[in-house]
Design a protein around this motif. Structure first.
Motif, PDB file in Angstrom:
ATOM      1  N   GLY A 233      -6.510  60.248 -36.770  1.00 52.43           N
ATOM      2  CA  GLY A 233      -6.316  61.131 -37.915  1.00 52.43           C
ATOM      3  C   GLY A 233      -7.530  61.954 -38.278  1.00 52.43           C
ATOM      4  O   GLY A 233      -7.492  62.757 -39.205  1.00 52.43           O
ATOM      5  N   ASN A 234      -8.641  61.785 -37.550  1.00 54.61           N
ATOM      6  CA  ASN A 234      -9.837  62.605 -37.751  1.00 54.61           C
ATOM      7  C   ASN A 234     -10.600  62.651 -36.439  1.00 54.61           C
ATOM      8  O   ASN A 234     -10.283  61.922 -35.494  1.00 54.61           O
ATOM      9  CB  ASN A 234     -10.718  62.038 -38.870  1.00 54.61           C
ATOM     10  CG  ASN A 234     -11.222  60.639 -38.564  1.00 54.61           C
ATOM     11  OD1 ASN A 234     -11.994  60.423 -37.631  1.00 54.61           O
ATOM     12  ND2 ASN A 234     -10.782  59.656 -39.351  1.00 54.61           N
ATOM     13  N   GLU A 235     -11.604  63.518 -36.362  1.00 55.01           N
ATOM     14  CA  GLU A 235     -12.441  63.590 -35.169  1.00 55.01           C
ATOM     15  C   GLU A 235     -13.859  63.124 -35.478  1.00 55.01           C
ATOM     16  O   GLU A 235     -14.821  63.527 -34.831  1.00 55.01           O
ATOM     17  CB  GLU A 235     -12.415  65.006 -34.590  1.00 55.01           C
ATOM     18  CG  GLU A 235     -11.038  65.366 -34.049  1.00 55.01           C
ATOM     19  CD  GLU A 235     -10.951  66.738 -33.405  1.00 55.01           C
ATOM     20  OE1 GLU A 235     -11.970  67.470 -33.433  1.00 55.01           O
ATOM     21  OE2 GLU A 235      -9.889  67.079 -32.867  1.00 55.01           O
ATOM     22  N   ASN A 236     -13.956  62.254 -36.470  1.00 55.40           N
ATOM     23  CA  ASN A 236     -15.244  61.670 -36.845  1.00 55.40           C
ATOM     24  C   ASN A 236     -15.465  60.303 -36.213  1.00 55.40           C
ATOM     25  O   ASN A 236     -16.571  59.764 -36.270  1.00 55.40           O
ATOM     26  CB  ASN A 236     -15.342  61.526 -38.367  1.00 55.40           C
ATOM     27  CG  ASN A 236     -15.194  62.850 -39.076  1.00 55.40           C
ATOM     28  OD1 ASN A 236     -15.671  63.867 -38.597  1.00 55.40           O
ATOM     29  ND2 ASN A 236     -14.525  62.848 -40.218  1.00 55.40           N
ATOM     30  N   GLY A 237     -14.406  59.708 -35.670  1.00 55.40           N
ATOM     31  CA  GLY A 237     -14.533  58.424 -34.999  1.00 55.40           C
ATOM     32  C   GLY A 237     -14.318  57.211 -35.881  1.00 55.40           C
ATOM     33  O   GLY A 237     -14.599  56.088 -35.454  1.00 55.40           O
ATOM     34  N   PHE A 238     -13.777  57.405 -37.102  1.00 52.29           N
ATOM     35  CA  PHE A 238     -13.650  56.292 -38.042  1.00 52.29           C
ATOM     36  C   PHE A 238     -12.189  55.953 -38.307  1.00 52.29           C
ATOM     37  O   PHE A 238     -11.412  56.795 -38.753  1.00 52.29           O
ATOM     38  CB  PHE A 238     -14.338  56.612 -39.369  1.00 52.29           C
ATOM     39  CG  PHE A 238     -15.837  56.591 -39.287  1.00 52.29           C
ATOM     40  CD1 PHE A 238     -16.546  55.455 -39.614  1.00 52.29           C
ATOM     41  CD2 PHE A 238     -16.540  57.706 -38.849  1.00 52.29           C
ATOM     42  CE1 PHE A 238     -17.934  55.419 -39.523  1.00 52.29           C
ATOM     43  CE2 PHE A 238     -17.921  57.694 -38.754  1.00 52.29           C
ATOM     44  CZ  PHE A 238     -18.622  56.548 -39.091  1.00 52.29           C
ATOM     45  N   GLY A 309     -17.134  51.552 -37.148  1.00 55.91           N
ATOM     46  CA  GLY A 309     -15.981  52.147 -37.821  1.00 55.91           C
ATOM     47  C   GLY A 309     -14.784  52.348 -36.908  1.00 55.91           C
ATOM     48  O   GLY A 309     -13.716  52.761 -37.366  1.00 55.91           O
ATOM     49  N   SER A 310     -14.923  52.067 -35.648  1.00 53.88           N
ATOM     50  CA  SER A 310     -13.818  52.215 -34.691  1.00 53.88           C
ATOM     51  C   SER A 310     -13.527  50.871 -34.027  1.00 53.88           C
ATOM     52  O   SER A 310     -12.592  50.169 -34.423  1.00 53.88           O
ATOM     53  CB  SER A 310     -14.151  53.289 -33.654  1.00 53.88           C
ATOM     54  OG  SER A 310     -15.384  53.021 -33.002  1.00 53.88           O
TER      55      SER A 310
END
Length: 696
Positions: A233-238, A309-310
């Protein structure tokens, strides 16, 4: 007498047999609960961490999303070495590589017979090369799994936007999936823009999935809704702090018809499909290589936060490492990957809980095969469980002596389903147990991080489980403590400030692009840097014996002399030029803003090579600009349209600073940004965190 002894013996044997039967009934394994993963999904989850490679014409045109009209001859890596990519991934501790075999521009990294926009038409190896062949061979050589990304969107193929194209794309999939050996993951995204004929495609997802499974039955299919694994749901990796591996997919599709970003991030508690999370993020600000980001490789601290976070939140980590124009992974990226691997190895080298005594408030049937000591044996396939009626329980790890720890790893045995809804961790302070953390889901792996504590006992309390808990591992670690990174900022007046959270650290900095050493300038107070350049800083302790990573920020002209048209009436307009990306301006109405463009007076005539736009950085996509036009003027009367009807590529999913370079330089005192659309169709406002200019 003989008859009596035989009778007694028969009685003993009968009793023993009945005891065995009764014992076997008591220790029956827990029944599977809810939606379950397939075997290929379990093996996929165990990979945890692997490499993404974005590579293609965009590498050479400095674009994130190519338009499909680029000359294929622009693709010409002079030193391409897929073996170097694989060696780097292997040395970094990664388990596989997924490559952008075909991105949105339609360019194929193999000589596809279904396209004329391929490596066959490129200058590389005189059209005789095949990137997929070289990479798949390299992956096999170095023991890595091989995966492919093929975008259904094709901005080059003439059939795109017609019913014929779905068959073309299915044939393209077959071509890739049948010629390069086993493929562990087929990566799809939902991007669906216009093709060369101005039309959009109605994707035939059932056909695409059937094609994948026919050629690669064990492949995990990635998309917003799987079916193998899902986008975070994001490209931040969290991933979400609550993260269920289950999802309700009925009525949804990749792209515009996907579930909300919140659902993608957290999953559905009682979802009917097992679609675990994959967190994709780039080691640089963008997905494709750009020389402008050579000094913007993510820090070890940043990568560690992403990892926790992943992987630490029940997701797999897909870390993008773009290949440069030579066809090699840049040294800055590979060095950082090795540094990151070193810290991970140091962190998880010594499981302090392994082999310790573990006590449980309940053990399933009192049986050894489900005993609490299974949690400390380092074997994922053995587990502790409770009786069926017990959904709350506690586990106590006895370390025998006071031990320093700052990481806890918990793992559910997911072949039997995801069960734990909430849990808490406590530690013994010498007199009583004190709560250390309280969280929700566990899933395949949950990692808790906290400042170092010293304790002799750790207790895990399962507060709520949807069925009897089934826990495979509880691990304890002491991770190395890293120096906090300096934080560099510059205000509107052009003064640079450098802060460090480490109270005993000395900060040294440079402004000439060189690497800071302990003998570099000592930061004591903000300094003037209005004309711009590169600021690099490092924190040191113990008279320079230990240092943090280098932090680098690049600045252009400060906005001290600037003003935004209308800011005398609306002071909030100044937020877009205040030098602080944490603040942003929000318009009243998007249609009103389109009629009244954003005009900025630079206060003096400058020679502009480009401009920059920073979208809001608060995690919300509302009002982020997508399509725009940009103009310059020396007198605010006569305007030159420099960029017409352009778009910030992928800005919704990757809302980072956007640098737009012009084809030539322009003398200007005034700049004008016209907003044509935002990333969300129903936005009623637009938002701007920062607008800047590029003069260097």
């Amino acid at each position: 007498m003989f008859y009596l002894k035989m009778k007694q013996l028969l009685f003993v044997l009968t009793f023993q047999l009945l005891s065995i039967i009764g014992f076997t009934q008591q220790v029956k394994a827990p029944a599977p609960y809810g939606t379950l993963p397939g075997e290929n999904q379990v093996q996929w989850q165990k990979m945890e961490y692997y490499m993404f490679i974005h590579f293609g014409p965009n590498t050479f045109t400095d674009k994130e999303w190519g338009h499909g009209d680029e000359d294929p001859k622009v693709f010409n890596p002079t030193q391409l070495d897929a073996g170097q990519w694989a060696r780097t991934a292997k040395a970094a501790g990664m388990k596989g590589i997924i490559i952008t075999a075909k991105h949105h521009d339609g360019f194929c990294l193999w000589p596809s017979k279904y396209s004329t926009h391929t490596v066959r038409e490129s200058a590389w190896k005189n059209g005789k090369g095949d990137v997929l062949r070289e990479l798949s061979d390299a992956c096999r050589k170095y023991g890595l799994k091989f995966g492919v990304y093929l975008s259904p969107w094709d901005r080059n193929h003439p059939a795109y936007g017609t019913p014929e194209y779905n068959t073309v794309f299915a044939n393209t999939l077959t071509e890739v999936l049948s010629n390069y050996g086993p493929v562990f993951e087929q990566w799809f995204d939902g991007a669906n823009g216009e093709g060369p004929n101005g039309k959009r495609q109605v994707y035939d997802w059932p056909l695409f999935h059937q094609t994948v499974y026919r050629n690669q039955p064990k492949a995990v299919i990635f998309s917003d809704v799987g079916p193998g694994c899902r986008w975070v749901g994001n490209e931040n990796g969290f991933a979400g702090t609550t993260n269920w591996s289950t999802l309700n997919t009925a009525g949804f599709e990749p792209g515009q018809k996907a579930p909300s970003t919140k659902v993608l991030n957290q999953g559905d508690e009682d979802g009917k499909s097992w679609v675990p999370t994959e967190a994709d993020v780039s080691i640089r600000p963008g997905w494709f290589y750009s020389a402008a980001t050579d000094d913007k490789v993510k820090s070890i601290n940043h990568l560690l936060n992403i990892y926790y976070g992943s992987v630490g939140r029940n997701a797999n980590l897909l870390l993008n490492v773009p290949v440069d124009r030579r066809g090699l992974i840049h040294a800055n990226d590979s060095i950082r990957l090795m540094e990151f691997r070193k810290v991970l190895d140091q962190t998880f080298a010594n499981n302090l809980a392994k082999g310790t005594k573990v006590a449980a408030s309940n053990v399933r049937g009192g049986a050894k095969q489900f005993a609490a000591n299974n949690l400390a044996d380092g074997n994922y396939e053995s587990y502790w469980s409770t009786d069926d009626a017990v959904t709350e329980a506690s586990l106590t790890i006895d370390l025998a002596k006071e031990t320093a720890i700052n990481r806890i790893v918990l793992q559910e045995y997911i072949p039997l389903g995801q069960r734990v809804k909430s849990f808490a961790v406590e530690y013994w302070d010498g007199k009583k147990f004190r709560e250390l953390d309280r969280q929700t889901t566990i899933g395949y792996k949950r990692i808790l991080t906290f400042p170092v504590i010293k304790t002799s006992k750790v207790r895990v309390n399962i507060l709520e489980s949807k069925a009897c808990p089934v826990i495979a591992e509880v691990q304890l670690y002491k991770a190395p403590e890293l120096l906090s990174l300096p934080q560099i900022s510059r205000n509107r007046e052009g003064k640079v400030s450098i802060q460090s959270e480490s109270p005993d650290a000395v900060v040294r900095y440079t402004t000439d692009g060189s690497e800071p050493t302990f003998s570099s300038s000592h930061y004591t107070q903000p300094f003037d840097f209005g004309s711009g350049g590169i600021v690099k800083a490092k924190a040191f302790i113990n008279n320079g014996a230990k240092a943090s990573e280098t932090v680098s920020n690049t600045y252009d002209q400060a906005s001290q002399k600037w003003s935004v048209a209308g800011s005398d009436k609306d002071k909030r307009l100044d937020r877009m030029i205040d030098g602080d990306a944490r603040t942003f301006w929000m318009s009243a109405q998007s249609n009103e803003t389109s009629q009244r463009p954003i005009i900025i007076d630079l206060g003096e005539k400058l020679t502009l090579k480009g401009f920059s736009y920073v979208p809001r950085q608060d995690g919300n996509t509302g009002g982020i600009i997508y399509q725009y036009s940009f103009s310059t003027s020396e007198d605010r009367i006569n305007w030159t349209r420099v960029v017409n009807n352009a778009a910030f590529a992928n800005i919704k999913n990757n809302p980072v600073k956007q640098d737009v370079l012009f084809e030539r330089s322009y003398a200007a005192r005034f700049i004008k940004l016209e907003v044509l659309s935002t990333v969300n169709e129903n936005d009623q406002q637009i938002t701007v965190a920062e607008i800047g200019v590029i003069t260097r």
